[in-house]
Design a protein around this motif. Structure first.
Motif, PDB file in Angstrom:
ATOM      1  N   HIS A  60      94.550  38.326  -3.495  1.00 14.30           N
ATOM      2  CA  HIS A  60      95.502  38.196  -2.523  1.00 14.30           C
ATOM      3  C   HIS A  60      96.707  38.889  -3.091  1.00 14.30           C
ATOM      4  O   HIS A  60      97.614  38.397  -3.905  1.00 14.30           O
ATOM      5  CB  HIS A  60      95.925  36.682  -2.193  1.00 14.30           C
ATOM      6  CG  HIS A  60      96.886  36.743  -1.067  1.00 14.30           C
ATOM      7  ND1 HIS A  60      97.047  35.530  -0.232  1.00 14.30           N
ATOM      8  CD2 HIS A  60      97.844  37.411  -0.659  1.00 14.30           C
ATOM      9  CE1 HIS A  60      97.964  35.805   0.690  1.00 14.30           C
ATOM     10  NE2 HIS A  60      98.453  36.792   0.330  1.00 14.30           N
ATOM     11  N   LYS A 154      91.686  38.774   7.880  1.00 15.82           N
ATOM     12  CA  LYS A 154      92.746  37.849   7.648  1.00 15.82           C
ATOM     13  C   LYS A 154      93.700  37.612   8.580  1.00 15.82           C
ATOM     14  O   LYS A 154      93.751  38.521   9.654  1.00 15.82           O
ATOM     15  CB  LYS A 154      93.832  38.676   6.612  1.00 15.82           C
ATOM     16  CG  LYS A 154      94.979  38.212   6.152  1.00 15.82           C
ATOM     17  CD  LYS A 154      94.999  36.949   5.244  1.00 15.82           C
ATOM     18  CE  LYS A 154      96.066  36.220   5.023  1.00 15.82           C
ATOM     19  NZ  LYS A 154      97.248  37.152   4.126  1.00 15.82           N
ATOM     20  N   ARG A 156      96.950  35.207   9.620  1.00 13.46           N
ATOM     21  CA  ARG A 156      98.049  34.383   9.033  1.00 13.46           C
ATOM     22  C   ARG A 156      98.618  33.534  10.392  1.00 13.46           C
ATOM     23  O   ARG A 156      99.090  33.886  11.254  1.00 13.46           O
ATOM     24  CB  ARG A 156      99.228  35.322   8.739  1.00 13.46           C
ATOM     25  CG  ARG A 156      99.196  36.316   7.658  1.00 13.46           C
ATOM     26  CD  ARG A 156     100.335  36.547   6.833  1.00 13.46           C
ATOM     27  NE  ARG A 156     101.349  37.368   7.794  1.00 13.46           N
ATOM     28  CZ  ARG A 156     102.734  37.259   7.642  1.00 13.46           C
ATOM     29  NH1 ARG A 156     103.309  36.715   6.753  1.00 13.46           N
ATOM     30  NH2 ARG A 156     103.586  38.022   8.575  1.00 13.46           N
ATOM     31  N   HIS A 187      95.819  32.446   6.173  1.00 13.12           N
ATOM     32  CA  HIS A 187      97.090  31.909   5.520  1.00 13.12           C
ATOM     33  C   HIS A 187      97.590  30.739   6.275  1.00 13.12           C
ATOM     34  O   HIS A 187      97.740  30.600   7.498  1.00 13.12           O
ATOM     35  CB  HIS A 187      98.051  33.184   5.656  1.00 13.12           C
ATOM     36  CG  HIS A 187      99.383  32.721   5.999  1.00 13.12           C
ATOM     37  ND1 HIS A 187     100.622  33.405   4.947  1.00 13.12           N
ATOM     38  CD2 HIS A 187     100.037  32.310   6.903  1.00 13.12           C
ATOM     39  CE1 HIS A 187     101.764  33.088   5.539  1.00 13.12           C
ATOM     40  NE2 HIS A 187     101.376  32.378   6.705  1.00 13.12           N
ATOM     41  N   HIS A 210      97.127  29.972   0.156  1.00 13.85           N
ATOM     42  CA  HIS A 210      98.265  29.167  -0.312  1.00 13.85           C
ATOM     43  C   HIS A 210      97.872  27.690   0.045  1.00 13.85           C
ATOM     44  O   HIS A 210      98.663  27.027   0.502  1.00 13.85           O
ATOM     45  CB  HIS A 210      99.321  29.640   1.000  1.00 13.85           C
ATOM     46  CG  HIS A 210      99.808  30.935   1.146  1.00 13.85           C
ATOM     47  ND1 HIS A 210      99.855  31.892   0.336  1.00 13.85           N
ATOM     48  CD2 HIS A 210      99.733  31.586   2.444  1.00 13.85           C
ATOM     49  CE1 HIS A 210     100.181  33.155   0.950  1.00 13.85           C
ATOM     50  NE2 HIS A 210     100.232  33.136   2.125  1.00 13.85           N
ATOM     51  N   ASP A 270      99.554  36.825  -4.560  1.00 11.94           N
ATOM     52  CA  ASP A 270     100.279  37.380  -3.219  1.00 11.94           C
ATOM     53  C   ASP A 270     101.485  38.022  -3.801  1.00 11.94           C
ATOM     54  O   ASP A 270     102.800  37.647  -3.330  1.00 11.94           O
ATOM     55  CB  ASP A 270     100.935  35.929  -2.396  1.00 11.94           C
ATOM     56  CG  ASP A 270     101.300  36.397  -1.040  1.00 11.94           C
ATOM     57  OD1 ASP A 270     101.191  37.509  -0.551  1.00 11.94           O
ATOM     58  OD2 ASP A 270     101.873  35.401  -0.314  1.00 11.94           O
TER      59      ASP A 270
HETATM   60 ZN    ZN Z   1     100.473  34.451   3.437  1.00 11.29          ZN
END
Ligand code: ZN
Ligand code: ZN
Length: 373
Positions: A60, A154, A156, A187, A210, A270
């Motif tokens: 990430h 992906k 979020r 996420h 996360h 990240d």
């Molecule tokens: Zn994120």
């Protein structure tokens, strides 16, 4: 950075299991792994006191420098950090993914990517607040065009990103992931939507990134016990990824996870310019140091950036040291020194062991790291 190409011997390396070895590299390929001191060659690099593993993989990162704040230069967050393979976590959607793919030509670090389900990617911070931006046709076209490069999708799914759309963006992302036959990295963060609404949509091979965040909508209750949705997700084969970032790693939550034997699948940073230069991420080695502090063994910590990541990526060659392979390796040390570590909540812990990246062999070329202290 000074590179050594062609043929050389890395002498007196230590594997994380304590085994002492030499590695002989000829024309970029590993041609022998011997007992320490047994190998001969024209160019010997004495690595006494240095650990070796297969090249670190960061699952990430944000590697598209055009985007601010969530962007950075590939090699700054790759080989200069001891990381030989980075996986960009949805910086780009269909609009800009071709540029990210092309940028690999100007970098030495290996790069893979999750495609943001929003065609805008991180060009704006609320990329899932308008459902029209989830353009399935464009996304599927990108997946077809960059099949080798795109390893998943992906999305979020947190308050500021979906901005009142609830789980509608997640439902579209889920459908798109099935159409594309690619896993989904989600996420998580502040709600709404609540974490109980989000997690049940994830299945085998999907990723929660996360997972150790300390926000109020996180995966652990007030006593630090894992929520039922998390326990069930693990049973379904959902993969847990750290994704430390500026706001998504809490020592208190990580300590709860450790206490309840939750995780550890992959450790990722990240990382992007801001949290690399000003913390609390700084580097992959710094994030790994935090897990060593938490009480995971060195073998467990390194597996989380080598074998475990390689297994998820279905690229076992990235997670092993084997004769015949193109060499992708990370050299690192553990320094005994008292240091203060800081998480994303500003909480401090004092450790007496620091992991430091010393160099990489990237596609056969040996490069020493510039160490930030
Ligand atoms: Zn994120
Ligand atoms: Zn990110």
């Amino acid at each position: 950075m000074v590179g050594i190409k062609a043929s050389f011997v890395l002498r007196n390396l230590k594997r994380v299991n304590g085994e002492a070895i030499d590695i002989v590299i000829v024309n970029g390929y590993i041609v022998a792994v011997t007992e320490a001191g047994d190998s001969v060659g024209d160019r010997i690099v004495d690595c006494s006191g240095t650990y070796i593993s297969s090249g670190w993989i960061d699952m990430h990162v944000h590697a598209f420098p055009d985007f601010d704040p969530y962007g950075d230069e590939i090699d700054e967050i790759g080989i200069k950090q001891g990381v030989t393979t980075i996986v960009d976590a949805g910086s780009c959607g269909a609009d800009r993914i071709a540029e990210l793919a092309a940028s690999r030509a100007h970098a030495r670090t290996n790069v893979l990517a999750f495609l943001n389900v929003s065609r805008l990617g991180l060009a704006r911070m609320d990329e899932l607040s308008n459902l029209e931006w989830i353009d399935a046709v464009k996304a599927l076209q990108a997946v077809k065009e960059f099949g080798e490069f795109i390893v998943g999708l992906k999305a979020r799914i947190s308050r500021s990103v979906v901005n009142g759309r609830g789980i509608a963006p997640l439902r579209l992302a889920r459908a798109l992931s099935h159409q594309a036959a690619l896993p989904l990295m989600v996420h998580i963060g502040s709600g709404p939507p609540s974490i109980e609404e989000v997690i049940p949509h994830l299945g085998k091979k999907d990723i929660i990134t996360h997972y150790l965040n300390g926000k109020s909508n996180n995966l652990f209750d007030a006593e630090g016990k894992p929520l039922v949705v998390l326990v069930n997700a693990i049973a379904r084969g959902v993969h847990l990824d750290v994704g430390h970032g500026s706001a998504s790693f809490s020592f208190a939550v990580a300590e709860s996870a450790k206490r309840h034997n939750i995780g550890l699948n992959t450790i990722s940073t990240d990382i992007y310019r801001g949290n690399r230069l000003n913390g609390p991420v700084y580097s992959m080695a710094n994030v790994l140091t935090k897990f060593l502090y938490l009480g995971y063994s060195l073998e467990e910590v390194i597996a989380a950036v080598t074998t475990s990541a390689a297994q998820w990526l279905e690229k076992p060659v990235l997670g092993r040291i084997q004769v015949g392979d193109l060499a992708n390796l990370t050299l690192f040390t553990i320094r005994n020194e008292s240091t203060t570590l800081v998480d994303s909540e500003g909480e401090l812990r004092i450790t007496d062991q620091i992991i430091e990246a010393k160099g990489v062999v990237i596609n056969g070329e040996f490069i020493e790291c510039e160490i930030r202290t």
